[in-house]
Design an enzyme around this catalytic site. Structure first.
Site, PDB file in Angstrom:
ATOM      1  N   GLY A 149      40.915  50.053  44.083  1.00  0.00           N
ATOM      2  CA  GLY A 149      40.255  50.232  45.365  1.00  0.00           C
ATOM      3  C   GLY A 149      41.042  49.551  46.476  1.00  0.00           C
ATOM      4  O   GLY A 149      41.912  48.711  46.230  1.00  0.00           O
ATOM      5  N   CYS A 150      40.711  49.899  47.716  1.00  0.00           N
ATOM      6  CA  CYS A 150      41.456  49.357  48.854  1.00  0.00           C
ATOM      7  C   CYS A 150      41.166  47.875  49.074  1.00  0.00           C
ATOM      8  O   CYS A 150      42.109  47.070  49.223  1.00  0.00           O
ATOM      9  CB  CYS A 150      41.151  50.163  50.117  1.00  0.00           C
ATOM     10  SG  CYS A 150      39.393  50.439  50.435  1.00  0.00           S
ATOM     11  N   TYR A 151      39.899  47.486  49.075  1.00  0.00           N
ATOM     12  CA  TYR A 151      39.580  46.065  49.215  1.00  0.00           C
ATOM     13  C   TYR A 151      40.193  45.236  48.077  1.00  0.00           C
ATOM     14  O   TYR A 151      40.804  44.195  48.328  1.00  0.00           O
ATOM     15  CB  TYR A 151      38.065  45.845  49.247  1.00  0.00           C
ATOM     16  CG  TYR A 151      37.378  46.176  50.550  1.00  0.00           C
ATOM     17  CD1 TYR A 151      37.766  45.589  51.748  1.00  0.00           C
ATOM     18  CD2 TYR A 151      36.294  47.057  50.581  1.00  0.00           C
ATOM     19  CE1 TYR A 151      37.109  45.872  52.942  1.00  0.00           C
ATOM     20  CE2 TYR A 151      35.634  47.352  51.764  1.00  0.00           C
ATOM     21  CZ  TYR A 151      36.046  46.762  52.946  1.00  0.00           C
ATOM     22  OH  TYR A 151      35.390  47.042  54.119  1.00  0.00           O
ATOM     23  N   THR A 153      42.830  45.763  46.335  1.00  0.00           N
ATOM     24  CA  THR A 153      44.280  45.656  46.501  1.00  0.00           C
ATOM     25  C   THR A 153      44.639  44.530  47.456  1.00  0.00           C
ATOM     26  O   THR A 153      45.493  43.681  47.165  1.00  0.00           O
ATOM     27  CB  THR A 153      44.864  46.984  46.998  1.00  0.00           C
ATOM     28  OG1 THR A 153      44.680  47.987  45.987  1.00  0.00           O
ATOM     29  CG2 THR A 153      46.346  46.859  47.318  1.00  0.00           C
ATOM     30  N   ALA A 154      43.994  44.514  48.618  1.00  0.00           N
ATOM     31  CA  ALA A 154      44.294  43.482  49.618  1.00  0.00           C
ATOM     32  C   ALA A 154      43.949  42.089  49.103  1.00  0.00           C
ATOM     33  O   ALA A 154      44.699  41.128  49.319  1.00  0.00           O
ATOM     34  CB  ALA A 154      43.530  43.772  50.910  1.00  0.00           C
TER      35      ALA A 154
END
Length: 344
Positions: A149-151, A153-154
């Site tokens: 997911g994007c969150y 990853t960060a």
């Protein structure tokens, strides 16, 4: 011969981002792209930026052209890849799922968060979590990759050097994260209408967001012990981008944290560590596969603040998926992904 790519769910932001990036890839081409709602229509009719560039027509998800591909990307809601991935794997077609179906390794936990039964536990055990900076070797040998997911990853890229070197107290990690509205998808939704989001800023999913168990799982895979995590997402009035500000307590405040991050990522093309006192901006990584990270120690509180930015559709979705594809086919993982962030 170029890698033949199939995209299932090509009418959304992630699907068109996959198409845009692959069009510039020297070793891959989109062979088939699907959408039930847009079947029979040309891509350029739906996405004008593809006019004169792609003559592909949307197919139905059961079209035989998909089975001529070497790899299929699922850019679909949860449940779709879970029930269809095996059809491609049986024909030796690799699969990258950009949805959530294979990210959480425990089927019961997945079902609790996604409110449906997980029907493919054997594939769940086989799937490799597709964070190249963490699991590169496993991805190279994978048939099935769960794109993060994007969150997550960060957050995970921001924490990895600290966790792997046992530098922080893992009982109280706070991840305060913000996303652009494209993270909510392309389907019409009152909550993401321009007049609803502009000149405003709000938290959501505070009592429990589906990326929470994914983040916690991957943190605990590095620590090999339970952790305390607070994750709060927010919606920003912008189209794309993720910013994660993470607060942790250092065990030893005398450690050169900046050097630790620089050493951890010195051979990683897509993770850039900023100089001391320089803080990342989402616009610096817009439309790219890059992550920029900054660290700041706050003496009076013994807090270390880590700031991480990615493009939610790039490194947070399509870009990372193509990075995984490159690894799965033995290519240089940077192929097709060296676009620099757009400014202004």
């Amino acid at each position: 011969m170029k890698i033949k790519v199939g995209i299932i769910g090509g009418s959304g932001y992630t699907g068109i981002e996959l198409l845009r990036i692959i069009h510039q890839h020297p070793n891959a081409e989109v062979h088939a792209i699907t959408s039930r709602a847009l079947e029979g229509r040309k891509i350029s009719e739906v996405f004008p930026n593809m006019h004169g560039i792609s003559e592909l027509t949307y197919l139905l998800p059961d079209d035989n052209r998909l089975f001529e591909c070497d790899i299929v990307f699922f850019a679909t809601p949860h449940g779709v890849a879970m029930n269809n991935a095996a059809l491609f794997l049986e024909k030796n077609i690799k699969v990258v799922d950009l949805g959530a179906d294979f990210r959480i390794t425990n089927a019961t936990t997945w079902s609790d968060w996604y409110k449906m039964e997980h029907t493919q536990e054997s594939l769940l055990k086989e799937a490799v979590y597709g964070q190249p900076e963490m699991k590169r070797d496993a991805i190279k040998d994978a048939r099935l990759v769960a794109n993060p997911g994007c969150y997550p990853t960060a957050v995970l890229l921001a924490l990895k050097p600290l966790l792997q070197n046992n530098l922080i107290d893992t009982s109280n990690i706070i991840a305060d994260c913000k996303s652009g509205t494209s993270g909510a998808g392309r389907i019409a939704n009152q909550a993401t209408l321009f007049c609803e989001i502009t000149e405003s800023f709000k938290p959501y999913g505070v009592s429990g967001h589906r990326h929470f168990p994914e983040i916690k799982q991957e943190i605990e895979s590095m620590t090999e012990s339970p952790v305390g995590l607070t994750f709060t997402p927010h919606l920003l009035p912008m189209s794309r981008g993720i910013e994660a500000t993470i607060y942790v307590d250092l065990i030893d405040s005398d450690i050169d944290i900046l050097a630790c991050f620089e050493n951890a990522y010195e051979n990683e093309e897509f993770v850039k560590i900023l100089p001391e006192g320089v803080y990342p901006e989402t616009r610096s990584v817009k439309s790219s596969n890059y992550c920029q990270i900054s660290v700041q120690y706050v003496e009076h509180s013994n807090k270390l603040v880590i700031m991480s930015v990615i493009d939610n559709l790039g490194k947070g979705a399509a870009g990372q998926a193509i990075q995984n594809m490159n690894l799965m086919f033995g290519l240089n993982e940077q192929e097709g992904l060296k676009q620099i962030g757009l400014l202004p």
